[in-house]
Enzyme design. Sequence first.
Site, mmCIF file in Angstrom:
data_model
loop_
_atom_site.group_PDB
_atom_site.id
_atom_site.type_symbol
_atom_site.label_atom_id
_atom_site.label_comp_id
_atom_site.label_asym_id
_atom_site.label_seq_id
_atom_site.Cartn_x
_atom_site.Cartn_y
_atom_site.Cartn_z
ATOM 1 C CD GLN A 17 32.608 32.284 29.574
ATOM 2 O OE1 GLN A 17 32.037 31.723 28.648
ATOM 3 N NE2 GLN A 17 31.964 32.818 30.597
ATOM 4 C CE LYS A 73 29.820 31.875 26.183
ATOM 5 N NZ LYS A 73 28.635 31.124 25.833
ATOM 6 C CE LYS A 88 36.015 42.219 29.360
ATOM 7 N NZ LYS A 88 36.972 42.583 30.321
ATOM 8 C CG ASP A 116 43.176 39.565 37.030
ATOM 9 O OD1 ASP A 116 44.184 38.869 37.301
ATOM 10 O OD2 ASP A 116 42.165 39.115 36.484
#
Length: 975
Positions: free
Chosen positions: A656, A661, A676, A770
């Site tokens: 998750q 999820k 996804k 990220d």
Amino acid sequence: MRLRIIAAGSWMAWKRNSVRALVVMFIMSIVAMSMMSGSVALSDSVETAALLAFKNAQPDPGKYLRSWTGNDPCGHLWNGIFCKQDPSTNLSHVTEIRAMNFNLRGKLVPDLGNLTRLERLNVMNNGLTGQIPPALGRFGNLKLFLVNNNDLTGELPPELGNLTNMTRFQIDVNRLSGRIPPQFGNLTNVKHLHMNNNSLNGTIPVDLSRCGKLNHLILDHNQFSGPLPPALANIPGLTIIQLDNNPIGSPLPLSWAGISSLLKLSLRNCSITQTTPELGSLPNLTFIDMSYNNLTGVLPSNISSHVITLAFSNNQLEGIVPTQYAALNEIQNLDVSNNKLNGSIPAFGSGTSLTNSSQIVVLDFQNNNFTGWDAATSDVASRPNKEVWLTGNPRLCGSSSDNVIVPQPTQLLVCQPTQSALQVYGTVVPAGENAASCRSCGYPEVAVARGSTSAANVTCGCAVPIIVHIRLKSPSFTYMDSYVDYFEGLTARALGIAKWQVRVSNATRSPNLYAQDITLFVFPASNSSFSQEEFDDLYTQFASWIVSAGDEWSLSIAGPYDFLDFTTATASMKANGLDTGAVVGIVVGAVAASAALAALITMVVLRRRHADYSRAKLYGGMSLPPGINIKGVKAFTFAELARATNDFNVDHELGQGGYGKVYKGVLADGIIVAIKRAQEGSMQGATQFYTEIELLSRVHHRNLVQLLGFCNDRGEQMLVYEFMAGGTLRDHLIPTEIMGFARRLHIALGTARGILYLHTEADPPIFHRDIKASNILLDERMNAKVADFGLSKLAPMPDLNGAIPQHVSTIVKGTPGYLDPEYFLTQKLTDKTDVYSFGVVLLEIITGMFPIAYGKNIVREVNRAMETGDIMSIADPQMDTYPSKQGLEPLLKLALSCCQNESEARPRMVDIVRELEDIWRNTKSSVSGSMKDMPSSTFSIDMSHLGEPSSDSFQDVSYGMVNSKGQLEGKIDPR
Ligand SMILES: *[C@@H]1O[C@H](CO)[C@@H](O)[C@H](O)[C@H]1NC(C)=O
Ligand SMILES: *[C@@H]1O[C@H](CO)[C@@H](O)[C@H](O)[C@H]1NC(C)=O
Ligand SMILES: *[C@@H]1O[C@H](CO)[C@@H](O)[C@H](O)[C@H]1NC(C)=O
């Protein structure tokens, strides 16, 4: 207004263009005016209450009904609500609910029946539950009743028989049970009764013969039993009877063989018991399927010469194949397999479809007792796109299917064990006629060959098409291939446009069914895109079946269609004169600002249109059509991905993330993927989603996780990626797993290359934002691939003067421990933000530590160790073998230089890749000294692809990895 001016201000700062600035000012002034103009309710209050009651009964995960607030559905922007004004009272009444594909999961409340002026109820393709309330019988003006493709249960209320103005009744693909009420005989205007794929039972009521205008009676996949009503033959214009997969168990009424208007008679698997009736008095018949029944006797000798599909397989038929069959000019699929037929197969070969090399023809004579065949038939089997199957006829092919006794080449072909005719030729992707030779166009435009179909007279152009997704649910053909051209022409004439404006971009046949899923492109006549009005008109034509209402279509072999989706790539923006650059600008500019601006634009578009017949509140509900292909990225339907994950079963969950999820899925073709699924709140507007997919479809690098497909269907958004069997890098940096230095270096280099590609090669460049160890995935050979850049934002684009802004101002996003401190303070996103995070990952790779753990920060700890000179104390003890301190030091230095506070001081990705390659090379030369414990021969093979460590170069690396390949392969790890 204050906030909005600020928002627009930052956008303008990014893109200094006075024309656009004026557009924004203009939009804002309109908004201001419309907001001041007050809102006196012009809608009927009873109707408003009814709609709100419906809204309140809906879990609405996609927030499609968010705009249903206030007391004026006709005046104020209610998504999917359409009205007409009553001139005598000046009151507007709701005439249409268009809520298809809204992902609604609630009930059809009885209060809806208070919408007594409703003409079209369209709640197709949702997940509605509960019963159809009897109160819906109060829709006195209703013409279209469209509740198909939901999860409705219970019985059909007899009150629906009161809907005497209704022309179209679609309840197919639900879980409805019980009988068809005899009151349905009062539906004297109904042309289409589509009730397939439910659990309806009882007999088909004779009362239906009073539906004098009925064209299509589609009742397949239910539990209906016999006897069949002979009186249906009294309906003068009946063209389709489709009853497949019902336990009828009785004979076909003799009267039915006299329904001269009949185009299609489909009774597959209905336990029909009788001697085959003669069908010679059905002159227009194009499709007959009576396979999988208990028919006895002989094949009908006299059939319509228009027959395209003729299936009598799996019965107990005896006798010969009538010689007339060999003369059928349009035959595409003749299937008489699995009977007791005998004699010699007549001389197929001279019919038009058999001699045309581009047409597919499949003749299936398998598993009978034929004793010979004509040379002409044998010749057919050697022609292009033709198949003749004879397997299982002992006299022709021998007693076992692979024992070929007749030694001719074509017989070798036709005596092989074969599939069912319905399993071959599934998909058609036609080349867009002359457009194929036109230049390629940039998204969202598509090449179009304008003008006549002869290549000499076309002009090539680029335009943004409308994309229409429909399903032909009862065509007469088995294979669409030969009918693409025909279908384009039919559609163009129905829409009243030129044929070149319509192009079938994709056609897929449902497995083992005749139904065809079609993606159509509709191009504007001369402009590069459709105007809002044209868009609305076309939508209405499809959603109201105006396009197929004419005789030409309703009497055609295309049969009825299910309307699945309708969209255009940039519709909402184009309508305001903002070009694609502006769309990207808004996405890049400022997230918050763009959301506000987009909302305003949408409001203005809709506001402008506030008329007595308010139109086109479409965009809130606009979704991407399943079936559209964006440069190799496949569009999946919700159903396909649900199947791949066993209905998103918890056993398939991989993990998750912030987006939602992630599931492991197995596609129909056996390919394993990671899916996804966006959760509530993560969904994007269709245009933005589409823009992002298009962007990702152009990103290809072996160190980036590849996007394979997407889904924007039933109000859900999903991304389909290649599956990475090795899990995440973070999962391997654990005390129980040993990983050698070379392996770690290989992963670091792969990761750096992936990021470098995003920064420099992706067009436009992408900042990841990220980067972290759990976003670096490993394949089964431990090659690193960077994941999750799908949710990243674009890097800044050059402005109109060609200058590149230094940074993108945006909401800070990232993971603690990996977050660039400068970015955090200034909110200025640059390529160096990713460099910082990569530095942290590099430190993790060397030390095995977490970025932040027990109050310790990895950057600080490593800096301290460097200062004291004790770097071996922080090296991961699980590294097993690694070069000396001299080997480790440059890597640590590189990592720390990435983690400097000032972004200026950090290296660029290109420098990092170069440095890592150097370290790789030096490690190799120092290897004989410091890596004594490993076979040097292996290592030299291993290092022989310097600078290009391919997956193969590391395939043989056995040291430094306790986990064998076998252990990793079975591993499923959260991402
Ligand atoms: C719809 O009409 C019925 C009967 O007239 C009434 O009882 C009901 O309250 C109405 N529904 C709403 C939501 O107003
Ligand atoms: C509707 O059908 C039923 C049964 O077929 C019949 O009894 C009834 O009179 C019909 N109603 C009208 C208004 O025709
Ligand atoms: C058969 O089809 C033709 C052409 O579509 C049509 O004109 C004719 O009326 C049809 N015959 C019957 C009996 O419906």
